[in-house]
Design an enzyme around this catalytic site. Structure first.
Site, PDB file in Angstrom:
ATOM      1  N   GLY A  18      74.556   2.213  51.844  1.00 23.24           N
ATOM      2  CA  GLY A  18      74.014   0.942  52.528  1.00 23.24           C
ATOM      3  C   GLY A  18      75.189  -0.173  52.812  1.00 23.24           C
ATOM      4  CE  LYS A  25      76.926  -4.825  45.606  1.00 21.22           C
ATOM      5  NZ  LYS A  25      77.176  -3.929  44.466  1.00 21.22           N
ATOM      6  CG  ASP A  67      81.059   4.801  41.823  1.00 21.51           C
ATOM      7  OD1 ASP A  67      81.983   5.871  41.679  1.00 21.51           O
ATOM      8  OD2 ASP A  67      80.814   4.364  42.799  1.00 21.51           O
TER       9      ASP A  67
END
Length: 482
Positions: A23, A42, A141
């Site tokens: 995205g 976002k 992550d």
């Protein structure tokens, strides 16, 4: 999305921050608040608008928004969630804007960090990750690009949680099942169980360990070779101490069950591998004291000859960290009974009167401790100078590196001692320095200066805390130039 688009008559898009397979991320202004503060939007789009996929995407989105909202309220080092909403089958998160830079700007290939710096980095990352793991949430992550150094106070912010990215990969297979086709994580920082879509809390520990090894060696993770058992080979690239090396090795073990099982467990091992000294101080208001600057050059070696000017005593200690100064602020504040745990012990090594020095220098300086094959001072040791000063701590290639203590000359210096971390012969990291008249500074040091968050205690017991810059506390007449 076009620049100047206004979402919900509330958030005006002013720029693109990043774009990728998961995205787009935009910089926006909050039009409903005074001064239109910045925020981050976002934009997440499922790969398909299939009627079967959309309800699952919506459920995942709401669940992850709830997680981000909770975490942002639990820690000031995780961006706050301001809003989440859906428009035309696409999803939007509005989060706190972090003014700062990614750690990829600090961890640069070819530039190896000192051990004390890496220990401090580990502490900073693990402290915020403890909050995440206490909620039984896996980040998935962690890498330098998702660790930001906030400009305001130098704190590390943990951003871009991987779970939200699952929405992007949702798709329906031939059996009619909706699953995510994306493996969350980044190459080099993702352990084997996470690559198999079975992440655990210890998967985050692996990633943190990789970031630390990357900083310590100056090499990117893709360069790390593996042995036949899948274990990463890295220690030959650096002269790391056994205790830090062992901690990092355990963090990046191939088998997830052999790693630390949570951030709290890893941080506890790091913090309490020594018995840190806790300093308690009382309430007070500050006197305008400005210590004189003396002995700016602390210590040095010249080939085989060791020279010292007004330097002192040290304590051998293991590299440990503890929770330190939980809240940092650029303003000057008064403290009431602060508890600051130092990473280094304050106990001196006992030297029997019958022990002979392992090395004696022409000027009368004596050294007791380990010497490597190149005749360099290495590991733990004690140096006693002719002028009565003493260093007791860790060495690497003839320089003080790691934990130690200096005792200044009893008659020729206004300083009493320093307990804390060293990098390349300078006070750097966490420590405390004491003056003979009772003054004391506790906090961060850099290149021999009081630098960063720290607290100064005057001779009358009063305290003043803030962000120090090259030995000066802005907004006050205090000075801490070593």
């Amino acid at each position: 999305m076009l620049i100047n688009t206004v979402l919900r008559n509330h958030y005006k898009i002013v720029g693109l921050l990043g774009s990728g397979g998961f995205g787009d991320t935009y910089l926006a202004e909050d039009l409903d608040l005074p001064n239109k503060p910045k925020c981050v939007v976002k934009h997440l789009k499922p790969k398909t608008s299939n009627a079967t996929v959309l309800p699952i995407a919506r459920r995942l989105f709401d669940k992850e928004a709830e997680v981000l909202y909770r975490l942002g309220n639990l820690s000031k080092q995780i961006p706050k969630l301001f809003a989440h909403f859906e428009e035309n089958g696409e999803f939007y998160l509005v989060q706190e804007f972090v003014d700062g830079h990614e750690l990829s700007k600090e961890i640069i290939p070819g530039q190896a960090w000192g051990e004390a710096q890496v220990v401090q980095l580990l502490q900073e990352i693990l402290e915020v990750l403890v909050v995440v793991h206490q909620q039984n949430i896996i980040h998935r992550d962690i890498k330098p690009q998702n660790l930001m150094r906030r400009r305001e106070d130098g704190k590390i912010m943990l951003i871009d949680f991987g779970a939200v990215k699952e929405i992007e990969g949702l798709a329906e297979n031939t059996q009619g099942q909706v699953t995510s086709t994306i493996i969350i994580g980044s190459n080099g920082y993702m352990p084997n169980e996470q690559a198999s879509s079975k992440p655990r809390l210890s998967s985050d520990i692996f990633a943190v360990g990789i970031v630390a090894i990357q900083a310590l060696t100056g090499r990117i993770p893709q360069e790390f070779p593996e042995d036949a058992n899948g274990e990463i080979i890295w220690r030959h690239w650096t002269n790391v101490s056994d205790r830090l090396g062992d901690i990092l090795t355990k963090m990046v073990r191939y088998n997830f069950s052999q790693r630390y099982q949570s951030a709290a467990q890893a941080l506890q091992t790091l913090a309490y591998s020594t018995s840190p000294t806790t300093i308690l101080a009382s309430t007070y208001s500050v006197s305008p004291v400005k210590p004189k600057s003396t002995n700016r050059r602390i210590f040095g070696f010249n080939g085989a000859v060791l020279t010292a000017t007004g330097i002192g005593l040290g304590v051998v200690a293991m590299l440990g960290l503890s929770y330190f100064l939980k809240q940092q602020s650029p303003q000057i504040t008064e403290k009431t009974q602060p508890s600051i745990s130092l990473p280094c012990s304050s106990e001196l090594t006992f030297l029997p009167s019958t022990r002979k020095p392992d090395r004696k220098f022409p000027d009368g300086t004596e050294y007791y401790g380990a010497i490597d094959k190149n005749n360099n001072l290495f590991g733990k040791g004690v140096i006693i100078f002719k002028n009565g000063s003493r260093y007791d701590g860790e060495f690497n290639k003839n320089q003080r590196n790691g934990c130690g203590i200096f005792l200044y000359p009893p008659s020729s210096s206004s300083y009493k001692d320093y307990v804390g971390q060293f990098v390349k012969d300078k006070f750097e990291g966490l420590g405390k320095i004491r003056w003979k008249d009772g003054r004391e500074y506790r906090g961060n040091f850099k290149a021999g200066y009081c630098e960063g968050q720290g607290t100064f205690q005057s001779a009358d017991g009063s305290l003043k805390s803030g962000i120090w810059q090259k030995g000066e506390l802005p907004g006050s007449d205090l000075s801490c130039n070593i």
